[in-house]
Design an enzyme around this catalytic site. Structure first.
Site, PDB file in Angstrom:
ATOM      1  N   GLY A  11       0.987  -1.215  -0.028  1.00  0.00           N
ATOM      2  CA  GLY A  11      -0.068  -0.090  -0.159  1.00  0.00           C
ATOM      3  C   GLY A  11       0.837   1.043  -0.090  1.00  0.00           C
ATOM      4  O   GLY A  11       2.100   1.438   0.051  1.00  0.00           O
ATOM      5  N   GLN A  73      -1.025  -2.106   7.284  1.00  0.00           N
ATOM      6  CA  GLN A  73      -2.406  -2.705   6.455  1.00  0.00           C
ATOM      7  C   GLN A  73      -3.572  -2.079   6.779  1.00  0.00           C
ATOM      8  O   GLN A  73      -4.375  -1.989   5.932  1.00  0.00           O
ATOM      9  CB  GLN A  73      -2.394  -4.209   6.782  1.00  0.00           C
ATOM     10  CG  GLN A  73      -3.553  -5.032   6.039  1.00  0.00           C
ATOM     11  CD  GLN A  73      -3.308  -5.289   4.768  1.00  0.00           C
ATOM     12  OE1 GLN A  73      -2.243  -5.253   4.278  1.00  0.00           O
ATOM     13  NE2 GLN A  73      -4.490  -5.290   3.856  1.00  0.00           N
ATOM     14  N   CYS A 135      -0.556  11.720  11.515  1.00  0.00           N
ATOM     15  CA  CYS A 135       0.361  12.246  10.835  1.00  0.00           C
ATOM     16  C   CYS A 135       0.527  14.042  11.315  1.00  0.00           C
ATOM     17  O   CYS A 135       1.729  14.554  11.493  1.00  0.00           O
ATOM     18  CB  CYS A 135      -0.042  12.247   9.291  1.00  0.00           C
ATOM     19  SG  CYS A 135      -1.529  12.485   8.930  1.00  0.00           S
ATOM     20  N   GLN A 162      -4.459  19.845   5.372  1.00  0.00           N
ATOM     21  CA  GLN A 162      -4.041  18.724   5.161  1.00  0.00           C
ATOM     22  C   GLN A 162      -4.271  17.945   3.728  1.00  0.00           C
ATOM     23  O   GLN A 162      -5.232  18.267   2.923  1.00  0.00           O
ATOM     24  CB  GLN A 162      -4.808  17.723   6.210  1.00  0.00           C
ATOM     25  CG  GLN A 162      -4.567  17.817   7.479  1.00  0.00           C
ATOM     26  CD  GLN A 162      -5.063  17.158   8.658  1.00  0.00           C
ATOM     27  OE1 GLN A 162      -5.454  17.628   9.576  1.00  0.00           O
ATOM     28  NE2 GLN A 162      -4.979  15.894   8.433  1.00  0.00           N
ATOM     29  N   ARG A 267      -9.079  19.600   5.035  1.00  0.00           N
ATOM     30  CA  ARG A 267      -8.426  19.066   3.780  1.00  0.00           C
ATOM     31  C   ARG A 267      -8.330  20.034   2.671  1.00  0.00           C
ATOM     32  O   ARG A 267      -9.248  20.844   2.249  1.00  0.00           O
ATOM     33  CB  ARG A 267      -9.192  17.863   3.284  1.00  0.00           C
ATOM     34  CG  ARG A 267      -8.774  16.926   2.133  1.00  0.00           C
ATOM     35  CD  ARG A 267      -7.844  16.009   2.950  1.00  0.00           C
ATOM     36  NE  ARG A 267      -8.382  15.097   3.579  1.00  0.00           N
ATOM     37  CZ  ARG A 267      -7.546  14.395   4.481  1.00  0.00           C
ATOM     38  NH1 ARG A 267      -6.242  14.769   4.692  1.00  0.00           N
ATOM     39  NH2 ARG A 267      -8.097  13.571   5.307  1.00  0.00           N
ATOM     40  N   HIS A 274       1.111  17.892   4.734  1.00  0.00           N
ATOM     41  CA  HIS A 274       0.232  18.611   5.684  1.00  0.00           C
ATOM     42  C   HIS A 274       0.995  20.052   6.013  1.00  0.00           C
ATOM     43  O   HIS A 274       2.278  19.942   6.215  1.00  0.00           O
ATOM     44  CB  HIS A 274       0.040  17.843   6.803  1.00  0.00           C
ATOM     45  CG  HIS A 274      -0.770  16.571   6.527  1.00  0.00           C
ATOM     46  ND1 HIS A 274      -1.412  16.415   5.381  1.00  0.00           N
ATOM     47  CD2 HIS A 274      -1.370  15.900   7.519  1.00  0.00           C
ATOM     48  CE1 HIS A 274      -2.123  15.294   5.542  1.00  0.00           C
ATOM     49  NE2 HIS A 274      -2.142  14.872   6.724  1.00  0.00           N
TER      50      HIS A 274
HETATM   51  N1  HSE Z   1      -5.633  11.377   9.576  1.00  0.00           N
HETATM   52  C1  HSE Z   1      -4.962  11.883   8.575  1.00  0.00           C
HETATM   53  C2  HSE Z   1      -5.438  12.666   7.531  1.00  0.00           C
HETATM   54  C3  HSE Z   1      -3.916  10.893   7.848  1.00  0.00           C
HETATM   55  O1  HSE Z   1      -6.700  12.572   7.080  1.00  0.00           O
HETATM   56  O2  HSE Z   1      -4.788  13.570   6.851  1.00  0.00           O
HETATM   57  C4  HSE Z   1      -3.428   9.926   8.884  1.00  0.00           C
HETATM   58  O3  HSE Z   1      -2.781  10.460  10.107  1.00  0.00           O
END
Ligand code: HSE
Length: 373
Positions: A11, A73, A135, A162, A267, A274
């Site tokens: 992945g 995974q 992250c 993000q 986002r 990020h």
């Molecule tokens: N939850 C984070 C995100 C990524 O959606 O950007 C993983 O830590």
């Protein structure tokens, strides 16, 4: 020899992990095996010229023969396999990129440039579960852990920007599909540099709101827009991503008094970096040059970007940071609210320090620990 098994190595995070391990020549000093949930018996990766055959990631007996399991995974796999394996009597080290076990009492959240002391105490006291952090939390701590270590923070907010990668590989594709569709539909308007801008704008707005616009993964347009919600809702109005800010930061650093951390997670249309705008209430009026020195010394990957327009737009962006381990921190200045209010902006690669790199490093640390005992 230590036996380590990798699950979920194909992945996105797993591939970055294996790529980094090859780059760092990490495949030495242990016997590796590779597991799959869907392609048992097929060919696995080539490690040092040897092609590995894939084993069954649900074969508890086979997994139980390993000293270390490294899984990228995802949470459903962890939920399905982890408890069965422990009940079977397995006492090895479980290294996981997924969030499932993060807040368990017998798990340590790993970010060794920030909490090596916590990790070492865990290893000495027999903790067997080492889990990668969220992250955004990892990248924020990589940027400003020096301020936490010097007990300078009364509270902080992180307003995040993000990347698509945090939502998954399909989302990265969907973002680019959305961008391509915007480009295709507005192409004719761009041919004329003096064309009416409002006509171009109307076309873009119409494209991104069209029912045929590809949004099946994000649930909303991200190209030419933002999505101010990440992960599921919590009862208090936070998103789960926002909830993790306080919970995971304080579990990683383990200070005596928890430091309040909160903010909005958003986002935006970048691929894998990020960014975060931080507001920090300091415990006292520490001068900016001292703050800058402390941040610069946080770890070897943190860099300071001088608070100028030229440097900020060149070095403090996803475009500059993507695919690197550098965590730049810039726009460092005091806010008008008072001398104890600091702001800063930071960027980091969500797939490297935000996911694969802490996992790669804890694996090396655990191998070292097993050699020492
Ligand atoms: N939850 C984070 C995100 C990524 O959606 O950007 C993983 O830590």
């Amino acid at each position: 020899m230590v036996r380590a098994g990798f699950v979920g190595w194909r992945g996105m995070v797993g591939s970055v992990l294996i790529g980094r391990m090859k780059e760092e020549e990490d495949f030495v000093g242990f016997e590796s095996s590779f597991f799959s949930t869907s392609q048992v018996g097929q060919k696995g990766p080539i490690i040092d010229g040897e092609e590995k055959c894939l084993e069954d990631a649900y074969d508890i007996d086979k997994l139980s023969k390993l000293d270390i399991i490294i899984t990228c995974q995802g949470g459903s796999y962890t939920e399905e396999v982890y408890t069965k394996l422990r009940k079977y009597g397995w006492n090895g080290y479980w290294i996981d990129a997924a969030s499932t076990l993060r807040m368990e009492d017998d798990a340590i959240i790993v970010l060794d440039p920030v909490n090596r002391d916590v990790i070492d105490r865990g290893l000495s006291s027999g903790v067997k579960n080492y889990i990668g952090s969220n992250c955004t939390v990892s990248l924020m701590l990589m940027a400003i852990s020096g301020l936490f270590k010097n007990n300078l923070i009364e509270w902080l907010t992180s307003m995040t920007y993000q990347a698509a990668s945090g939502a998954g590989a399909k989302n990265m594709r969907e973002l680019v599909e959305q961008m391509a569709r915007v480009g295709k539909d507005s192409g004719s308007y761009l041919k004329d540099p003096n064309g009416a801008i409002l006509a171009l704008d109307r076309q873009v707005t119409s494209t991104i709101n069209d029912e045929s616009f590809p949004i099946s993964n994000f649930g909303a347009p991200l190209a030419c827009s933002v999505i101010p919600w990440i992960d599921k809702p919590m009862e208090n109005g936070q998103s789960k991503e926002e909830w993790k800010g306080f919970a995971e930061t304080n579990k990683i650093i383990q200070t005596e008094q928890p430091v309040p951390v909160d903010g909005l997670c958003v986002r935006i249309g970048t691929m894998r970096c990020h960014s975060q705008a931080l507001t920090i209430k300091l415990n006292s009026d520490v001068p900016v040059d001292e703050i800058t020195d402390i941040i610069a010394e946080s770890n070897q990957w943190t860099t300071i970007v001088p608070n100028t327009k030229e440097e900020s737009i060149k070095k403090l962006s996803p475009a500059a940071v993507s695919g690197t381990l550098t965590v730049p921190v810039g726009r460092i200045r005091k806010l008008n609210m008072g001398p104890e209010y600091l702001t800063a902006f930071t960027v980091g690669d969500q797939l490297l320090w935000g996911a694969a790199e802490p996992i790669r490093r804890i694996f090396r640390i655990i191998l070292g620990h097993l050699e020492d005992i």
